[in-house]
Write an enzyme that holds these catalytic residues in place. Structure first.
Site, PDB file in Angstrom:
ATOM      1  N   LYS A 109      -7.528   8.514   0.054  1.00  0.00           N
ATOM      2  CA  LYS A 109      -6.971   8.215   1.376  1.00  0.00           C
ATOM      3  C   LYS A 109      -8.051   7.571   2.241  1.00  0.00           C
ATOM      4  O   LYS A 109      -9.213   7.990   2.214  1.00  0.00           O
ATOM      5  CB  LYS A 109      -6.462   9.498   2.032  1.00  0.00           C
ATOM      6  CG  LYS A 109      -5.805   9.287   3.393  1.00  0.00           C
ATOM      7  CD  LYS A 109      -5.279  10.594   3.966  1.00  0.00           C
ATOM      8  CE  LYS A 109      -4.632  10.396   5.333  1.00  0.00           C
ATOM      9  NZ  LYS A 109      -4.109  11.658   5.909  1.00  0.00           N
TER      10      LYS A 109
ATOM     11  N   SER B   7       0.743  11.365   6.797  1.00  0.00           N
ATOM     12  CA  SER B   7      -0.024  10.148   7.014  1.00  0.00           C
ATOM     13  C   SER B   7      -0.684   9.613   5.741  1.00  0.00           C
ATOM     14  O   SER B   7      -1.238   8.521   5.737  1.00  0.00           O
ATOM     15  CB  SER B   7      -1.116  10.396   8.070  1.00  0.00           C
ATOM     16  OG  SER B   7      -2.007  11.408   7.650  1.00  0.00           O
TER      17      SER B   7
ATOM     18  N   SER C 233       0.679  16.058   6.049  1.00  0.00           N
ATOM     19  CA  SER C 233       0.408  14.685   5.626  1.00  0.00           C
ATOM     20  C   SER C 233       0.153  14.482   4.137  1.00  0.00           C
ATOM     21  O   SER C 233       0.052  13.345   3.685  1.00  0.00           O
ATOM     22  CB  SER C 233      -0.774  14.114   6.419  1.00  0.00           C
ATOM     23  OG  SER C 233      -0.427  13.962   7.764  1.00  0.00           O
TER      24      SER C 233
END
Length: 546
Positions: A113, A188, A212
């Site tokens: 990420k 996210s 997320s």
């Protein structure tokens, strides 16, 4: 002749720039004053403290070591749109061990990420409100992935400053759901979910402060674990709110999820949230749990599963509704399948679960302000000071203008809270105390059940908001999305989202979208979660047909 050490702490240097004007500015901000006969002494003390700040500022920083010779970064590049169909890649590159390595991640490809530091690779954090952050040290999870034999193929898009559960807020553009272009991949850790689900990589490492990891896992049809807080060090990862920062594995299979957790887990003696965490050598062999359940007819004999009543929606299903009863029915049907494996499945009520989102909002709204707008967070660990400096751009008119609607809302709420606490100063502390009560309520239920089960999200993936949509229209695309996920960020319980079937979209019945089921257990009881998930996956490997 230099003054004694004690004297230097009191008497300022001759070059000291602090004046009475500085003292007056501070007093004005406080709305206070000093007695006339005390002003000189306090000015001397303020000057002396300034000298301390100057001495610290001149010292070299201290970062975790990164072995760039053993793990060189190769072919770092930004993909063209035609080569990034889902909009999920932030950066492409290759990092792997130059030595022979037969670690547990040997042969596995991993994406990171883009709020996780990879030394030498620009960290975008999904935003253009601040730019130019190129870390000089790897995050602990990056080092452990490489030392375990994994090959990192790049970084995945994250939503703008990791502040959205949908996937249309990143400055680089929307991330599309692998099952339906134009639909959300969840956020996210949106790029992570899309890249794993589309088989671009085997594994991803995401982040989770409100859901997320689990939201994109649910909407993309993969396994996503938010582990017990502190089980995996958060060192070298951009923080959103320090009391609920989590990082964890995202994979297509339960086995790979357990494998990646095994590689990442264990304290690193840097992140102070790992104080109760065993060392890496003492971490359970999570993948071995598969052997316990594989092939046996009654693999879960004596295993108790509680269906959390407050986590299921009874609101009638309507076009565009934010509570889809079909999802609840699908999850209940999937949970019933555990009975075939010998488990007991019963309803359990925890009324306080309904308050968890309000408690989460209270903490996260205030907690995000220091990171976004400047301030200290009072934790020990590795501070990414280059990022802190870069984040000062958010306090400029240009930076503020580029902030996404989610971040602006967070800051407005947080600053309002700071002012409101002048009238009710106990409010933040009360929320913190009630979170402890919420944790106890979950644990009381988990004294009777091995795991708790509920839908990960109350509805299916939504379509992206149109570019000129109003703020409220954009927010409505994820309204109530975290009602079952944020709870376990504030309490720190481990929680896994796993795919258990598909349902037609309410917007277009020709589009089928994944449904996620969430499994929760006590702190550091990831093994119980994997036991339930392994058993289900073993019997129903083709989850899309369930």
């Amino acid at each position: 002749m230099p003054r004694p050490r004690e004297s230097r702490q009191i008497w300022p240097t001759r070059e000291n720039p602090v004046t009475e004007q500085h003292l007056d500015t501070i007093l004005t901000k406080l709305g206070q004053d000093l007695r006339p006969n005390e002003r000189t002494d306090y000015l001397v003390l303020l000057k002396a403290f300034h000298d301390v700040t100057e001495s610290i500022a001149k010292l070299p920083d201290y970062e975790p070591p990164t072995d760039l010779e053993r793990f060189p970064r190769k072919d770092i590049h930004f993909l063209k749109p035609e080569d990034n169909k889902l909009g999920a890649w932030a950066w492409k590159f290759t990092v792997k061990d130059t030595r022979p390595n037969r670690g547990i991640l040997s042969g596995k490809t991993v994406v990171i990420k883009d709020n996780i530091s990879v030394a030498g690779v620009n960290c975008l954090l999904g935003t253009d409100a601040m730019t130019g952050f190129v870390p000089t040290a790897d995050a602990t999870v990056v080092t452990r992935t490489l030392e375990s034999g994994g090959t990192i193929l790049g970084k995945a898009v994250c939503e703008n400053l990791s502040m959205a559960g949908t996937s249309f807020t990143a400055a680089t553009g929307p991330v599309h759901n692998p099952y339906a272009r134009g639909y959300s991949a969840g956020g996210s850790s949106s790029g992570c979910g899309a890249l794993v689900a589309s088989c671009a990589v085997d594994m991803a490492i995401g982040g989770d402060q409100g859901g997320s990891i689990r939201l994109p896992a649910s909407w993309c049809g993969i396994y996503g674990l938010k582990p017990t807080q502190g089980l995996i060090p958060y060192t070298g990862i951009a923080s959103l709110e320090t009391t609920m920062d989590h990082t964890g594995p995202m994979t297509r299979t339960c086995f790979d999820n357990a494998l990646l957790l095994k590689a990442l887990a264990g304290k690193d003696n840097i992140d102070d949230r790992c104080i109760a965490t065993p060392s890496p050598s003492e971490i359970p062999d999570y993948p071995a749990i598969l052997d316990e359940v594989k092939g046996a007819a009654k693999t879960l004999e004596g295993f108790k599963i509680g269906l959390l009543t407050e986590g299921f929606s009874d609101v009638p299903c309507e076009q565009g509704a934010m509570n889809d009863t079909r999802v609840s029915r699908k999850v209940r049907d999937a949970a019933d399948k555990w009975k075939q494996m010998g488990a007991s499945v019963e309803d359990v009520s925890i009324p306080m679960h309904a308050l968890s989102m309000d408690l989460w909002l209270m903490i996260v709204r205030m907690g995000c302000v220091p990171g976004l707008m400047g301030g200290v967070i009072g934790r020990q660990g590795f501070y990414q000071n280059q990022l802190t400096t870069r984040m000062s751009a958010l306090r400029t008119p240009e930076g503020w203008d580029k902030l996404p609607f989610t971040a602006k809302n967070m800051v407005l709420n947080g600053v309002y809270m700071q002012e409101y606490l002048l009238l009710q100063p106990e409010l933040y502390g009360k929320a913190t105390n009630l979170i402890r009560l919420l944790r106890e309520k979950y644990d009381e239920a988990l004294d009777h059940f091995d795991v708790l089960v509920m839908p990960t999200t109350p509805y299916l993936a939504t379509s992206h908001a149109v570019p000129d949509a109003t703020i409220l229209a954009k927010i409505s695309k994820g309204l109530g999305q975290t009602m079952n996920t944020c709870s376990f960020d504030v309490t720190g319980h481990p929680a896994l989202s796993m795919p258990i079937g598909m349902l037609p979209s309410l917007d277009d019945s020709s589009i089928n979208l994944p449904v996620g089921l969430q499994i929760v257990s006590k702190h550091f009881q990831e093994s119980r979660i994997y036991k339930a998930a392994f058993a289900w996956e073993n019997v129903y490997p083709n989850w899309k047909d369930c």
